[in-house]
Design a protein around this motif. Structure first.
Motif, mmCIF file in Angstrom:
data_model
loop_
_atom_site.group_PDB
_atom_site.id
_atom_site.type_symbol
_atom_site.label_atom_id
_atom_site.label_comp_id
_atom_site.label_asym_id
_atom_site.label_seq_id
_atom_site.Cartn_x
_atom_site.Cartn_y
_atom_site.Cartn_z
ATOM 1 N N PHE A 278 10.103 5.121 -5.093
ATOM 2 C CA PHE A 278 9.457 5.921 -4.053
ATOM 3 C C PHE A 278 8.872 5.035 -2.962
ATOM 4 O O PHE A 278 8.948 5.350 -1.765
ATOM 5 N N GLU A 279 8.288 3.920 -3.343
ATOM 6 C CA GLU A 279 7.589 3.074 -2.376
ATOM 7 C C GLU A 279 8.526 2.575 -1.283
ATOM 8 O O GLU A 279 8.174 2.591 -0.086
ATOM 9 N N ASP A 283 8.262 3.753 2.705
ATOM 10 C CA ASP A 283 8.025 2.757 3.748
ATOM 11 C C ASP A 283 9.189 2.642 4.728
ATOM 12 O O ASP A 283 8.988 2.550 5.942
ATOM 13 N N SER A 284 10.414 2.668 4.211
ATOM 14 C CA SER A 284 11.569 2.393 5.062
ATOM 15 C C SER A 284 12.067 3.614 5.824
ATOM 16 O O SER A 284 12.592 3.494 6.936
ATOM 17 N N LEU A 285 11.907 4.811 5.252
ATOM 18 C CA LEU A 285 12.446 6.017 5.891
ATOM 19 C C LEU A 285 11.378 6.962 6.429
ATOM 20 O O LEU A 285 11.616 7.670 7.399
ATOM 21 N N PHE A 286 10.208 6.961 5.810
ATOM 22 C CA PHE A 286 9.247 8.021 6.113
ATOM 23 C C PHE A 286 7.898 7.518 6.636
ATOM 24 O O PHE A 286 6.933 8.268 6.673
ATOM 25 N N TYR A 287 7.826 6.236 7.018
ATOM 26 C CA TYR A 287 6.654 5.685 7.687
ATOM 27 C C TYR A 287 5.375 5.880 6.883
ATOM 28 O O TYR A 287 4.288 6.030 7.446
ATOM 29 N N GLY A 288 5.519 5.880 5.574
ATOM 30 C CA GLY A 288 4.357 5.979 4.701
ATOM 31 C C GLY A 288 3.637 7.315 4.732
ATOM 32 O O GLY A 288 2.509 7.424 4.244
ATOM 33 N N MET A 289 4.284 8.354 5.269
ATOM 34 C CA MET A 289 3.598 9.640 5.447
ATOM 35 C C MET A 289 3.629 10.520 4.193
ATOM 36 O O MET A 289 2.870 11.487 4.089
ATOM 37 N N TYR A 290 4.502 10.200 3.251
ATOM 38 C CA TYR A 290 4.589 11.031 2.046
ATOM 39 C C TYR A 290 3.614 10.546 0.974
ATOM 40 O O TYR A 290 3.284 9.364 0.878
ATOM 41 N N THR A 291 3.197 11.482 0.146
ATOM 42 C CA THR A 291 2.364 11.204 -1.023
ATOM 43 C C THR A 291 3.170 11.554 -2.258
ATOM 44 O O THR A 291 3.821 12.601 -2.304
ATOM 45 N N ARG A 292 3.138 10.693 -3.264
ATOM 46 C CA ARG A 292 3.888 10.966 -4.493
ATOM 47 C C ARG A 292 3.250 12.148 -5.232
ATOM 48 O O ARG A 292 2.026 12.233 -5.363
#
Length: 536
Positions: A278-279, A283-292
């Protein structure tokens, strides 16, 4: 508005076909939900209710002004006919609910009584009956509604179907003299004279339609697109909003079909979950906007934290010899693959679990020790929306010697295969709630539902402890008892590794034409087109 996919039916309450979206705009039920209140119901077609403390029966008193779009008023005969029709011809979950009725009586033209079977009933059933889709008896008596149909059902709600072309568009027209427009439930809602829903083959085509002005609003779920693809917004008089929320986010997941021999062993399912990176994706596709996502009830008071205590621990102790010992440890935390060391450790642990389950690596391929069958499976999707995630997951599995292919099919085929449980793994989103209804959970995770085609128990969960907890929830009279049972349930579900939890957004990303407006969104509210309006 726009949707990806197609439709070939105007009846969402049968198994066959893919129904058009927003059909519920044409329906009014006996009771209506409040979006901001967990499982609180208000009278809509029913003006008043009568029921005893034990909820052994309920009487619905029908509003004299409630009527069908063809002009006739709604009667007790219509309510009884609707019940009998869906009991015989409705979806499996409807039949499960309505079989809990022992007797239905017409007390007068505007008064109907449902008495429930004491051996099958629970405290939710009266409310479930209040949400039953209603039908006019004079129109549908003797008709087979279980077949796919493109003839609109007679409306009793705020809208009627004005026009449509199967698979391309559907237009809902507001009924100017709708009988319920002054009810508190409808105040401030359903403000557009027409709502048109156009269907597109893909997300990219839908987005181009929005850019060209054919679509008035988009609720974006892809942070990458949100960051880069909306540069045109200002010049086109498009407003962009990011709104934080505290709503239930549900469970976005890849579902293991445990009916398949490949995924029967929980150790195998855990092994595959360990290596999902997930990390890197975030970082690479979603600019850190998602939360697991951590559980089926994430972002609510129902999600367990730390070790179980109090009522939650007492509930789990009753099943101590029947549950995974992990449920007594810290609450579920998804594996972390942020560093090379973490990735190596998770791969090593995954290979250990697979070896225990009878699999081993041979020439970089995972094969079963006895049958020599290679570990190969398919991830089923209905659009390209989750393709990148599925492909990345496939790459994560390569160090284990597992080959996962990704297959995208049209919506009709996807729905058919989902109904028939004809898949290895698929993407599915369990809708979140702050007050889960036990009757709904029977359809989603009970042992009985696992063998009923058309149920939503896609993983094939069969666990008598889970069945027991659902019954505990159904009989709960106290919110604290309900919460404790749900937390215990979530721990057991997560310990079973029935799904690979994905991720969610803690904010809404909405783009819309400046001429539109919506209410101020509170933390517990969601954006619903039913509450929007057009500026003067």
């Amino acid at each position: 508005m726009g949707e990806v996919g197609s439709f070939d039916s105007l009846n969402p309450w049968i198994l066959k076909g893919v129904a058009a979206k927003k059909i519920t705009l044409t329906r009014a039920t006996l009771l209506g939900r409040s979006p901001e209140e967990p499982f609180t119901m208000y009278g809509v077609v029913a003006e008043t209710l009568e029921f005893p403390e034990n909820r052994a029966w309920i009487i619905f008193n029908i509003r004299p002004e409630a009527r069908w779009d063809h002009g006739k008023t709604i009667t007790a005969d219509d309510i009884i006919f609707s019940y009998q029709t869906w009991l015989e011809q409705g979806q499996p979950f409807m039949k499960t609910y309505y079989r809990k009725v022992q007797k239905v009586e017409k007390l007068s033209d505007k008064r109907v009584k449902f008495t429930f079977d004491p051996e099958k009933s629970d405290r939710e059933v009266p409310l479930v009956m209040g949400m039953m889709p209603l039908l006019p008896k004079d129109v549908y008596e003797g008709k087979d509604l279980s077949k796919i149909s493109l003839k609109p059902l007679v409306s009793n709600g705020p809208y009627r179907i004005k026009s449509f072309e199967p698979g391309r568009f559907i237009v809902y027209e507001r009924i100017k003299d709708f009988w319920g427009k002054d009810l508190p439930t409808y105040k401030g809602r359903f403000n557009f004279d027409e709502i048109r829903l156009d269907y597109y083959l893909s997300e990219s085509i839908l987005f181009e339609a929005f850019k060209s002005g054919k679509i008035d609003m988009m609720e974006e779920e892809n942070p990458q697109k949100w960051k880069w693809n909306y540069a045109f917004a200002a010049s086109k008089k498009i407003k962009k909003e990011e709104v934080d929320h505290k709503r239930p986010v549900g469970m976005s997941s890849f579902v293991f079909n445990t009916r398949r021999e490949l995924f029967k062993d929980a150790r195998v399912r855990e092994a595959l979950t360990l290596v999902f990176d997930f990390e890197h994706l975030n970082d690479s596709l979603f600019y850190g906007m998602y939360t697991r996502t951590h559980g089926f009830f994430d972002n609510t008071e129902l999600v367990p934290h730390g070790k179980p205590t109090g009522q939650e621990l007492a509930i789990l102790n009753r099943y101590k010899k029947k549950v995974n010992p992990k449920v007594f440890e810290e609450s579920y935390q998804p594996p972390v693959n942020k560093t090379p060391a973490q990735k190596r450790a998770n791969v090593e642990r995954a290979l250990q679990l697979l070896k225990q389950a009878g699999w081993r690596l041979e020439k970089n391929k995972l094969v079963h020790e006895k049958t020599k069958t290679p570990f190969v499976f398919e991830i089923l999707l209905k659009s390209k929306e989750h393709e990148k995630v599925a492909l990345e997951f496939g790459r994560n599995l390569e160090p284990l010697g597992i080959k996962a292919s990704v297959r995208i099919v049209d919506e009709a085929q996807y729905e058919r295969r989902k109904i028939d449980f004809d898949f290895d793994m698929l993407y599915y989103l369990w809708v979140g709630t702050r007050s889960p209804a036990g009757n709904e959970l029977i359809n989603y995770i009970s042992s009985k539902a696992a063998d009923i085609q058309g149920s939503r128990n896609y993983p094939g969960i069969k666990d008598p402890v889970i069945d027991d907890l659902i019954q505990n929830m159904l009989q709960s009279k106290d919110r604290a008892v309900l919460v404790a049972n749900v937390k215990a349930l979530d721990r057991i579900l997560m310990s079973g590794n029935y799904v690979l939890p994905l991720f969610h957004l803690a904010k809404d990303m909405i783009a819309y034409k400046e001429r539109l407006a919506h209410p101020t969104l509170q933390l517990m509210m969601e954006s619903r087109i039913e509450s929007w309006w057009e500026k003067a």
